[in-house]
Motif scaffolding. Structure first.
Motif, PDB file in Angstrom:
ATOM      1  N   PHE A  61       0.851  -1.188   0.000  1.00 19.09           N
ATOM      2  CA  PHE A  61       0.000   0.000   0.000  1.00 19.09           C
ATOM      3  C   PHE A  61       0.887   1.239   0.000  1.00 19.09           C
ATOM      4  CE2 PHE A  61       0.798  -1.065   4.400  1.00 19.09           C
ATOM      5  CZ  PHE A  61       1.014   0.154   5.031  1.00 19.09           C
ATOM      6  N   GLN A  62       0.244   2.402  -0.239  1.00 21.39           N
ATOM      7  CA  GLN A  62       0.936   3.684  -0.242  1.00 21.39           C
ATOM      8  C   GLN A  62       0.374   4.559   0.868  1.00 21.39           C
ATOM      9  OE1 GLN A  62       0.486   5.477  -4.093  1.00 21.39           O
ATOM     10  NE2 GLN A  62       0.901   3.569  -5.175  1.00 21.39           N
ATOM     11  N   ARG A  63       1.206   5.466   1.353  1.00 22.67           N
ATOM     12  CA  ARG A  63       0.723   6.439   2.331  1.00 22.67           C
ATOM     13  C   ARG A  63       1.557   7.714   2.209  1.00 22.67           C
ATOM     14  NH1 ARG A  63       2.757   3.006   7.526  1.00 22.67           N
ATOM     15  NH2 ARG A  63       5.008   3.367   7.310  1.00 22.67           N
ATOM     16  N   ARG A  64       0.943   8.825   2.588  1.00 23.86           N
ATOM     17  CA  ARG A  64       1.641  10.104   2.613  1.00 23.86           C
ATOM     18  C   ARG A  64       1.728  10.541   4.072  1.00 23.86           C
ATOM     19  NH1 ARG A  64       2.725  13.375  -1.561  1.00 23.86           N
ATOM     20  NH2 ARG A  64       1.171  12.344  -2.885  1.00 23.86           N
ATOM     21  N   PRO A  65       2.935  10.609   4.632  1.00 19.88           N
ATOM     22  CA  PRO A  65       3.067  10.880   6.064  1.00 19.88           C
ATOM     23  C   PRO A  65       2.640  12.271   6.494  1.00 19.88           C
ATOM     24  CG  PRO A  65       5.215  10.856   4.985  1.00 19.88           C
ATOM     25  CD  PRO A  65       4.221  10.376   3.977  1.00 19.88           C
ATOM     26  N   GLY A  66       2.487  13.209   5.560  1.00 19.65           N
ATOM     27  CA  GLY A  66       2.077  14.561   5.932  1.00 19.65           C
ATOM     28  C   GLY A  66       1.982  15.451   4.720  1.00 19.65           C
ATOM     29  N   PRO A  67       1.394  16.644   4.855  1.00 18.48           N
ATOM     30  CA  PRO A  67       1.266  17.576   3.729  1.00 18.48           C
ATOM     31  C   PRO A  67       2.629  17.907   3.122  1.00 18.48           C
ATOM     32  CG  PRO A  67      -0.037  18.316   5.609  1.00 18.48           C
ATOM     33  CD  PRO A  67       0.810  17.192   6.090  1.00 18.48           C
ATOM     34  N   GLY A  68       2.705  17.793   1.815  1.00 16.78           N
ATOM     35  CA  GLY A  68       3.946  18.093   1.127  1.00 16.78           C
ATOM     36  C   GLY A  68       4.998  17.020   1.211  1.00 16.78           C
ATOM     37  N   LYS A  69       4.732  15.945   1.935  1.00 19.67           N
ATOM     38  CA  LYS A  69       5.698  14.858   2.066  1.00 19.67           C
ATOM     39  C   LYS A  69       5.565  13.897   0.884  1.00 19.67           C
ATOM     40  CE  LYS A  69       7.196  16.002   6.219  1.00 19.67           C
ATOM     41  NZ  LYS A  69       8.601  16.367   6.516  1.00 19.67           N
ATOM     42  N   PRO A  70       6.669  13.255   0.468  1.00 19.53           N
ATOM     43  CA  PRO A  70       6.587  12.297  -0.640  1.00 19.53           C
ATOM     44  C   PRO A  70       5.849  11.032  -0.239  1.00 19.53           C
ATOM     45  CG  PRO A  70       8.781  12.271   0.323  1.00 19.53           C
ATOM     46  CD  PRO A  70       8.049  13.410   0.969  1.00 19.53           C
ATOM     47  N   LEU A  71       5.318  10.355  -1.242  1.00 18.86           N
ATOM     48  CA  LEU A  71       4.637   9.087  -0.998  1.00 18.86           C
ATOM     49  C   LEU A  71       5.604   8.049  -0.456  1.00 18.86           C
ATOM     50  CD1 LEU A  71       2.302   8.597  -4.097  1.00 18.86           C
ATOM     51  CD2 LEU A  71       1.593   8.860  -1.719  1.00 18.86           C
ATOM     52  N   GLU A  72       5.084   7.225   0.424  1.00 15.38           N
ATOM     53  CA  GLU A  72       5.844   6.082   0.914  1.00 15.38           C
ATOM     54  C   GLU A  72       5.190   4.809   0.385  1.00 15.38           C
ATOM     55  OE1 GLU A  72       7.373   7.918   5.193  1.00 15.38           O
ATOM     56  OE2 GLU A  72       5.843   6.337   5.153  1.00 15.38           O
ATOM     57  N   TYR A  73       5.993   3.903  -0.126  1.00 13.46           N
ATOM     58  CA  TYR A  73       5.517   2.616  -0.622  1.00 13.46           C
ATOM     59  C   TYR A  73       5.888   1.570   0.426  1.00 13.46           C
ATOM     60  CZ  TYR A  73       5.039   5.193  -4.958  1.00 13.46           C
ATOM     61  OH  TYR A  73       4.680   6.125  -5.902  1.00 13.46           O
ATOM     62  N   VAL A  74       4.863   0.911   0.956  1.00 11.43           N
ATOM     63  CA  VAL A  74       5.044   0.098   2.152  1.00 11.43           C
ATOM     64  C   VAL A  74       4.581  -1.339   1.896  1.00 11.43           C
ATOM     65  CG1 VAL A  74       4.499  -0.115   4.610  1.00 11.43           C
ATOM     66  CG2 VAL A  74       4.644   2.161   3.553  1.00 11.43           C
ATOM     67  N   ALA A  75       5.334  -2.286   2.440  1.00  7.25           N
ATOM     68  CA  ALA A  75       4.945  -3.704   2.451  1.00  7.25           C
ATOM     69  C   ALA A  75       4.641  -4.100   3.886  1.00  7.25           C
ATOM     70  CB  ALA A  75       6.057  -4.574   1.887  1.00  7.25           C
ATOM     71  N   ARG A  76       3.476  -4.690   4.112  1.00  9.65           N
ATOM     72  CA  ARG A  76       3.101  -5.166   5.450  1.00  9.65           C
ATOM     73  C   ARG A  76       3.101  -6.688   5.452  1.00  9.65           C
ATOM     74  NH1 ARG A  76      -2.174  -2.745   7.126  1.00  9.65           N
ATOM     75  NH2 ARG A  76      -0.842  -0.977   7.724  1.00  9.65           N
ATOM     76  N   ARG A  77       3.831  -7.282   6.384  1.00 10.49           N
ATOM     77  CA  ARG A  77       3.970  -8.741   6.456  1.00 10.49           C
ATOM     78  C   ARG A  77       2.639  -9.386   6.792  1.00 10.49           C
ATOM     79  NH1 ARG A  77       5.438 -13.360   5.181  1.00 10.49           N
ATOM     80  NH2 ARG A  77       7.341 -14.343   5.935  1.00 10.49           N
ATOM     81  N   LYS A  78       2.263 -10.409   6.019  1.00 13.99           N
ATOM     82  CA  LYS A  78       1.071 -11.195   6.282  1.00 13.99           C
ATOM     83  C   LYS A  78       1.482 -12.489   6.975  1.00 13.99           C
ATOM     84  CE  LYS A  78      -1.821 -11.470   2.822  1.00 13.99           C
ATOM     85  NZ  LYS A  78      -2.317 -11.668   1.436  1.00 13.99           N
ATOM     86  N   GLU A  79       0.489 -13.270   7.372  1.00 11.50           N
ATOM     87  CA  GLU A  79       0.789 -14.603   7.884  1.00 11.50           C
ATOM     88  C   GLU A  79       1.518 -15.376   6.792  1.00 11.50           C
ATOM     89  OE1 GLU A  79       0.360 -16.060  10.709  1.00 11.50           O
ATOM     90  OE2 GLU A  79      -0.900 -14.679  11.830  1.00 11.50           O
ATOM     91  N   PRO A  80       2.667 -16.011   7.111  1.00 18.11           N
ATOM     92  CA  PRO A  80       3.386 -16.738   6.069  1.00 18.11           C
ATOM     93  C   PRO A  80       2.501 -17.780   5.407  1.00 18.11           C
ATOM     94  CG  PRO A  80       4.709 -16.542   8.049  1.00 18.11           C
ATOM     95  CD  PRO A  80       3.333 -16.068   8.409  1.00 18.11           C
ATOM     96  N   PRO A  81       2.489 -17.863   4.079  1.00 15.50           N
ATOM     97  CA  PRO A  81       1.648 -18.843   3.396  1.00 15.50           C
ATOM     98  C   PRO A  81       2.159 -20.253   3.590  1.00 15.50           C
ATOM     99  CG  PRO A  81       3.073 -17.727   1.832  1.00 15.50           C
ATOM    100  CD  PRO A  81       3.266 -17.028   3.154  1.00 15.50           C
ATOM    101  N   VAL A  82       1.281 -21.220   3.380  1.00 21.12           N
ATOM    102  CA  VAL A  82       1.669 -22.615   3.531  1.00 21.12           C
ATOM    103  C   VAL A  82       2.638 -23.031   2.433  1.00 21.12           C
ATOM    104  CG1 VAL A  82       0.818 -24.993   3.479  1.00 21.12           C
ATOM    105  CG2 VAL A  82      -0.425 -23.250   4.744  1.00 21.12           C
ATOM    106  N   LYS A  83       2.349 -22.596   1.215  1.00 24.06           N
ATOM    107  CA  LYS A  83       3.208 -22.979   0.098  1.00 24.06           C
ATOM    108  C   LYS A  83       4.475 -22.143   0.103  1.00 24.06           C
ATOM    109  CE  LYS A  83      -0.538 -24.543  -2.894  1.00 24.06           C
ATOM    110  NZ  LYS A  83      -1.196 -24.390  -4.202  1.00 24.06           N
ATOM    111  N   PRO A  84       5.631 -22.739  -0.215  1.00 24.26           N
ATOM    112  CA  PRO A  84       6.875 -21.971  -0.208  1.00 24.26           C
ATOM    113  C   PRO A  84       6.936 -21.004  -1.368  1.00 24.26           C
ATOM    114  CG  PRO A  84       7.257 -24.165  -1.072  1.00 24.26           C
ATOM    115  CD  PRO A  84       5.826 -24.137  -0.595  1.00 24.26           C
TER     116      PRO A  84
END
Length: 204
Positions: A69-92
């Motif tokens: 997902f993307q987020r902007r930490p504040g007015p005039g700040k650049p976009l941040e591209y973020v990865a959030r860890r999910k539950e590890p999948p069963v398949k490798p």
């Protein structure tokens, strides 16, 4: 004809650039991140399609490892591209290398591997395969190894798969997950085929 002056020359202004995380840092983060942990893999106005960090993040998302997902930490700040860890999948994860990069060879196991959570998990699964029992569920594995959550049990199995120590067939620990021990070729029994179920250990 009037001579062009220096003031009439076009001026170029360098715009904001996108910064990317190093691939090695990203890979180390994924191996150790718990569900819910976040990694900012890029910061800037746009994510380049050919950027290795963006390619790796999209690969993880396709394999079910992370949510992007993307987020902007504040007015005039650049976009941040973020990865959030999910539950590890069963398949490798498939061992796919990014363009221009070769897959890293497997590292030798540390000397204290047998005493680690991963080592104890491998020993438990090996025992089940040796005697022809069905693979325990994540809840049973967590109980046997004194883990704090069943998600931790799944995480350890995923790490063993990535290390090439086991192979897993099935999409869930509840419908008869079958584990093959790579070193011996032996596998746990098929629960749906009427095999003996896992027996809880009692006493010392």
């Amino acid at each position: 004809m009037a001579e062009r002056t220096a003031s009439s020359e076009p001026r170029f202004v360098l715009g904001p650039l996108t910064l990317y995380a190093e691939i090695g840092v990203m890979e180390a983060w994924l191996e150790n991140a718990a569900p819910g942990d976040e990694l900012r893999y890029a910061t800037g106005p746009a994510l380049g399609r050919e950027a290795p960090a963006g390619q790796l993040a999209r690969q993880w998302a396709e394999e079910g490892e992370v949510m992007l997902f993307q987020r902007r930490p504040g007015p005039g700040k650049p976009l941040e591209y973020v990865a959030r860890r999910k539950e590890p999948p069963v398949k490798p994860r498939a061992p796919r290398a990014l363009p221009g990069r070769q897959a890293r060879p497997l590292l030798p196991l540390p000397q204290d591997f047998a005493e680690s959570d991963e080592g104890r998990m491998l020993a438990l699964l090996t025992e089940a395969a040796e005697v022809g029992l069905a693979c325990p569920s994540n809840v049973q594995l967590a109980r046997q190894l004194d883990l704090n959550a069943r998600s931790r049990a799944q995480y350890l199995i995923t790490k063993l798969m990535r290390a090439g120590l086991i192979r897993v067939a099935s999409a869930s620990s509840f419908d008869g997950r079958v584990v093959t021990i790579v070193s011996s070729g032996k596998r746990t029994a098929d629960r749906q085929g009427g095999a003996v179920l896992w027996r809880e250990r009692t006493g010392g």
